[in-house]
Scaffold this motif. Sequence first.
Motif, PDB file in Angstrom:
ATOM      1  N   ALA A 130     -41.267 -27.807 -33.218  1.00 54.79           N
ATOM      2  CA  ALA A 130     -40.416 -28.496 -32.247  1.00 54.79           C
ATOM      3  C   ALA A 130     -39.428 -27.496 -31.664  1.00 54.79           C
ATOM      4  O   ALA A 130     -38.884 -26.653 -32.378  1.00 54.79           O
ATOM      5  CB  ALA A 130     -39.667 -29.647 -32.908  1.00 54.79           C
ATOM      6  N   ALA A 131     -39.222 -27.562 -30.340  1.00 57.88           N
ATOM      7  CA  ALA A 131     -38.235 -26.714 -29.661  1.00 57.88           C
ATOM      8  C   ALA A 131     -36.907 -27.459 -29.625  1.00 57.88           C
ATOM      9  O   ALA A 131     -36.816 -28.550 -29.050  1.00 57.88           O
ATOM     10  CB  ALA A 131     -38.702 -26.369 -28.252  1.00 57.88           C
ATOM     11  N   ILE A 132     -35.885 -26.863 -30.260  1.00 55.42           N
ATOM     12  CA  ILE A 132     -34.585 -27.523 -30.394  1.00 55.42           C
ATOM     13  C   ILE A 132     -33.511 -26.682 -29.710  1.00 55.42           C
ATOM     14  O   ILE A 132     -33.310 -25.515 -30.066  1.00 55.42           O
ATOM     15  CB  ILE A 132     -34.206 -27.704 -31.881  1.00 55.42           C
ATOM     16  N   PRO A 133     -32.787 -27.231 -28.702  1.00 59.59           N
ATOM     17  CA  PRO A 133     -31.633 -26.509 -28.146  1.00 59.59           C
ATOM     18  C   PRO A 133     -30.608 -26.248 -29.249  1.00 59.59           C
ATOM     19  O   PRO A 133     -30.362 -27.122 -30.090  1.00 59.59           O
ATOM     20  CB  PRO A 133     -31.098 -27.474 -27.080  1.00 59.59           C
ATOM     21  N   ASN A 134     -30.014 -25.050 -29.227  1.00 67.30           N
ATOM     22  CA  ASN A 134     -29.148 -24.648 -30.337  1.00 67.30           C
ATOM     23  C   ASN A 134     -27.957 -23.855 -29.816  1.00 67.30           C
ATOM     24  O   ASN A 134     -27.627 -22.790 -30.327  1.00 67.30           O
ATOM     25  CB  ASN A 134     -29.962 -23.824 -31.349  1.00 67.30           C
ATOM     26  N   ASP A 135     -27.296 -24.396 -28.786  1.00 68.94           N
ATOM     27  CA  ASP A 135     -26.210 -23.645 -28.157  1.00 68.94           C
ATOM     28  C   ASP A 135     -25.016 -23.452 -29.083  1.00 68.94           C
ATOM     29  O   ASP A 135     -24.254 -22.494 -28.940  1.00 68.94           O
ATOM     30  CB  ASP A 135     -25.771 -24.331 -26.857  1.00 68.94           C
ATOM     31  N   GLN A 136     -24.837 -24.344 -30.066  1.00 67.64           N
ATOM     32  CA  GLN A 136     -23.732 -24.196 -31.009  1.00 67.64           C
ATOM     33  C   GLN A 136     -24.133 -23.422 -32.261  1.00 67.64           C
ATOM     34  O   GLN A 136     -23.322 -23.253 -33.176  1.00 67.64           O
ATOM     35  CB  GLN A 136     -23.200 -25.578 -31.410  1.00 67.64           C
ATOM     36  N   HIS A 137     -25.382 -22.992 -32.324  1.00 66.40           N
ATOM     37  CA  HIS A 137     -25.890 -22.198 -33.442  1.00 66.40           C
ATOM     38  C   HIS A 137     -25.728 -22.899 -34.790  1.00 66.40           C
ATOM     39  O   HIS A 137     -25.438 -22.275 -35.803  1.00 66.40           O
ATOM     40  CB  HIS A 137     -25.207 -20.828 -33.482  1.00 66.40           C
ATOM     41  N   LEU A 138     -25.946 -24.227 -34.784  1.00 63.33           N
ATOM     42  CA  LEU A 138     -25.929 -24.960 -36.047  1.00 63.33           C
ATOM     43  C   LEU A 138     -27.194 -24.699 -36.850  1.00 63.33           C
ATOM     44  O   LEU A 138     -27.187 -24.779 -38.082  1.00 63.33           O
ATOM     45  CB  LEU A 138     -25.785 -26.467 -35.770  1.00 63.33           C
ATOM     46  N   LEU A 139     -28.277 -24.404 -36.145  1.00 63.68           N
ATOM     47  CA  LEU A 139     -29.533 -24.059 -36.812  1.00 63.68           C
ATOM     48  C   LEU A 139     -29.625 -22.548 -36.936  1.00 63.68           C
ATOM     49  O   LEU A 139     -29.344 -21.822 -35.981  1.00 63.68           O
ATOM     50  CB  LEU A 139     -30.725 -24.594 -36.005  1.00 63.68           C
ATOM     51  N   TRP A 140     -30.028 -22.083 -38.105  1.00 62.88           N
ATOM     52  CA  TRP A 140     -30.085 -20.655 -38.376  1.00 62.88           C
ATOM     53  C   TRP A 140     -31.473 -20.323 -38.904  1.00 62.88           C
ATOM     54  O   TRP A 140     -32.030 -21.075 -39.716  1.00 62.88           O
ATOM     55  CB  TRP A 140     -29.019 -20.272 -39.394  1.00 62.88           C
ATOM     56  N   PRO A 141     -32.074 -19.231 -38.445  1.00 63.05           N
ATOM     57  CA  PRO A 141     -33.431 -18.885 -38.890  1.00 63.05           C
ATOM     58  C   PRO A 141     -33.545 -18.855 -40.416  1.00 63.05           C
ATOM     59  O   PRO A 141     -32.708 -18.265 -41.105  1.00 63.05           O
ATOM     60  CB  PRO A 141     -33.648 -17.489 -38.289  1.00 63.05           C
ATOM     61  N   GLY A 142     -34.565 -19.533 -40.914  1.00 65.91           N
ATOM     62  CA  GLY A 142     -34.843 -19.534 -42.344  1.00 65.91           C
ATOM     63  C   GLY A 142     -34.234 -20.678 -43.118  1.00 65.91           C
ATOM     64  O   GLY A 142     -34.590 -20.894 -44.281  1.00 65.91           O
ATOM     65  N   MET A 143     -33.318 -21.453 -42.516  1.00 63.84           N
ATOM     66  CA  MET A 143     -32.681 -22.529 -43.266  1.00 63.84           C
ATOM     67  C   MET A 143     -33.640 -23.703 -43.433  1.00 63.84           C
ATOM     68  O   MET A 143     -34.528 -23.940 -42.614  1.00 63.84           O
ATOM     69  CB  MET A 143     -31.382 -22.982 -42.582  1.00 63.84           C
ATOM     70  N   LEU A 144     -33.465 -24.442 -44.531  1.00 68.02           N
ATOM     71  CA  LEU A 144     -34.289 -25.606 -44.837  1.00 68.02           C
ATOM     72  C   LEU A 144     -33.642 -26.850 -44.244  1.00 68.02           C
ATOM     73  O   LEU A 144     -32.441 -27.081 -44.423  1.00 68.02           O
ATOM     74  CB  LEU A 144     -34.457 -25.761 -46.349  1.00 68.02           C
ATOM     75  N   VAL A 145     -34.429 -27.654 -43.552  1.00 63.75           N
ATOM     76  CA  VAL A 145     -33.918 -28.853 -42.894  1.00 63.75           C
ATOM     77  C   VAL A 145     -34.910 -29.989 -43.101  1.00 63.75           C
ATOM     78  O   VAL A 145     -36.048 -29.793 -43.539  1.00 63.75           O
ATOM     79  CB  VAL A 145     -33.702 -28.625 -41.377  1.00 63.75           C
ATOM     80  N   THR A 146     -34.450 -31.182 -42.775  1.00 64.52           N
ATOM     81  CA  THR A 146     -35.314 -32.362 -42.738  1.00 64.52           C
ATOM     82  C   THR A 146     -35.630 -32.673 -41.281  1.00 64.52           C
ATOM     83  O   THR A 146     -34.743 -32.607 -40.423  1.00 64.52           O
ATOM     84  CB  THR A 146     -34.621 -33.567 -43.394  1.00 64.52           C
ATOM     85  N   VAL A 147     -36.885 -32.998 -41.000  1.00 65.37           N
ATOM     86  CA  VAL A 147     -37.313 -33.258 -39.625  1.00 65.37           C
ATOM     87  C   VAL A 147     -37.819 -34.695 -39.513  1.00 65.37           C
ATOM     88  O   VAL A 147     -38.646 -35.126 -40.319  1.00 65.37           O
ATOM     89  CB  VAL A 147     -38.424 -32.275 -39.191  1.00 65.37           C
ATOM     90  N   ASP A 148     -37.290 -35.417 -38.530  1.00 58.92           N
ATOM     91  CA  ASP A 148     -37.786 -36.752 -38.184  1.00 58.92           C
ATOM     92  C   ASP A 148     -38.546 -36.654 -36.868  1.00 58.92           C
ATOM     93  O   ASP A 148     -37.982 -36.215 -35.857  1.00 58.92           O
ATOM     94  CB  ASP A 148     -36.638 -37.743 -38.028  1.00 58.92           C
ATOM     95  N   LEU A 149     -39.803 -37.059 -36.884  1.00 56.55           N
ATOM     96  CA  LEU A 149     -40.602 -37.105 -35.656  1.00 56.55           C
ATOM     97  C   LEU A 149     -40.685 -38.554 -35.201  1.00 56.55           C
ATOM     98  O   LEU A 149     -41.205 -39.416 -35.911  1.00 56.55           O
ATOM     99  CB  LEU A 149     -42.006 -36.551 -35.917  1.00 56.55           C
ATOM    100  N   VAL A 150     -40.126 -38.830 -34.032  1.00 58.91           N
ATOM    101  CA  VAL A 150     -40.074 -40.192 -33.505  1.00 58.91           C
ATOM    102  C   VAL A 150     -41.351 -40.447 -32.707  1.00 58.91           C
ATOM    103  O   VAL A 150     -41.540 -39.889 -31.619  1.00 58.91           O
ATOM    104  CB  VAL A 150     -38.829 -40.394 -32.620  1.00 58.91           C
ATOM    105  N   LEU A 151     -42.219 -41.289 -33.239  1.00 60.19           N
ATOM    106  CA  LEU A 151     -43.464 -41.604 -32.538  1.00 60.19           C
ATOM    107  C   LEU A 151     -43.234 -42.636 -31.443  1.00 60.19           C
ATOM    108  O   LEU A 151     -43.739 -42.507 -30.332  1.00 60.19           O
ATOM    109  CB  LEU A 151     -44.506 -42.116 -33.527  1.00 60.19           C
ATOM    110  N   THR A 152     -42.467 -43.670 -31.751  1.00 61.48           N
ATOM    111  CA  THR A 152     -42.199 -44.717 -30.776  1.00 61.48           C
ATOM    112  C   THR A 152     -40.951 -45.463 -31.203  1.00 61.48           C
ATOM    113  O   THR A 152     -40.499 -45.330 -32.342  1.00 61.48           O
ATOM    114  CB  THR A 152     -43.383 -45.703 -30.646  1.00 61.48           C
ATOM    115  N   THR A 153     -40.384 -46.251 -30.294  1.00 63.36           N
ATOM    116  CA  THR A 153     -39.212 -47.064 -30.585  1.00 63.36           C
ATOM    117  C   THR A 153     -39.498 -48.511 -30.207  1.00 63.36           C
ATOM    118  O   THR A 153     -39.984 -48.773 -29.107  1.00 63.36           O
ATOM    119  CB  THR A 153     -37.981 -46.556 -29.807  1.00 63.36           C
ATOM    120  N   GLU A 154     -39.211 -49.417 -31.134  1.00 64.19           N
ATOM    121  CA  GLU A 154     -39.374 -50.846 -30.891  1.00 64.19           C
ATOM    122  C   GLU A 154     -38.006 -51.506 -30.945  1.00 64.19           C
ATOM    123  O   GLU A 154     -37.515 -51.838 -32.026  1.00 64.19           O
ATOM    124  CB  GLU A 154     -40.307 -51.457 -31.938  1.00 64.19           C
ATOM    125  N   PRO A 155     -37.361 -51.679 -29.810  1.00 65.43           N
ATOM    126  CA  PRO A 155     -35.979 -52.180 -29.810  1.00 65.43           C
ATOM    127  C   PRO A 155     -35.837 -53.618 -30.272  1.00 65.43           C
ATOM    128  O   PRO A 155     -34.754 -54.042 -30.654  1.00 65.43           O
ATOM    129  CB  PRO A 155     -35.544 -52.010 -28.348  1.00 65.43           C
TER     130      PRO A 155
END
Length: 252
Positions: free
Chosen positions: A147-172
Amino acid sequence: DAMRAEELAVLEYIPLQQAEQAETLAEAQAAIVAADRAAVELAEIQLSYTKITAPISGKTGNVTVRIGDLVVANSASPLVVVNQLDPVLVDFNLTQGELRDLFHYQKLGTLETRVIYEDQSKILGTGDLVFIDNMVNQQTGTFLLKAAIPNDQHLLWPGMLVTVDLVLTTEPHAIVVPINAVQQDQQGSFVYCVEQNRTKIKRVEVSRELEGLAVISKGLSMNETVLITIPPDLIEGNLVQTSTSVSPGVSE
């Protein structure tokens, strides 16, 4: 001179041989100029070897060489590593059983991806799914996504471990209940609803479960009251006091 000699030769003011000599001299001079131009280009190429230009903007790591060190081309040890910080590519994996749903919702549009701290405390960024690997790892039964994530505040750093949520659809307007409110018997799934302070069994169909919630596709309507805590001796028609109701909305 060659052009003027050619014009004079046509008018027979000078011998043709003299015009040909002028043309030969001009071609020789042009060859010298071309050779000089090639020599300049070669010098520029050799000069470019004295500079290393970063192909991308980003953060440099530890410099492994110092002034005076002997270096060679195509070395196994790089001089320095540059990591791009904005945007960043986040790698994650899904199981092969999720391929069908992934491809189904991908055809409907771009899939949103949320990146969260490993402890689920904060969303670090959101972006789009940009890469799906072309094969499943046979050892793990998973496949790679990016996933391509904008990171202008540099909160994401190469090599760090994160949790990823992939949103397939939304049912309001989906109807959801806590998973422990759904009971099972020989006829299938059901919940205990409350009508006029008495319990009533309603047969339901659960489309899927997500984060402690069951998405009800059939059998319940909005704002019906459903029992979450089920006493062992509860039967249909018991008198009860209610405290919660069904909450609408869920995203996967």
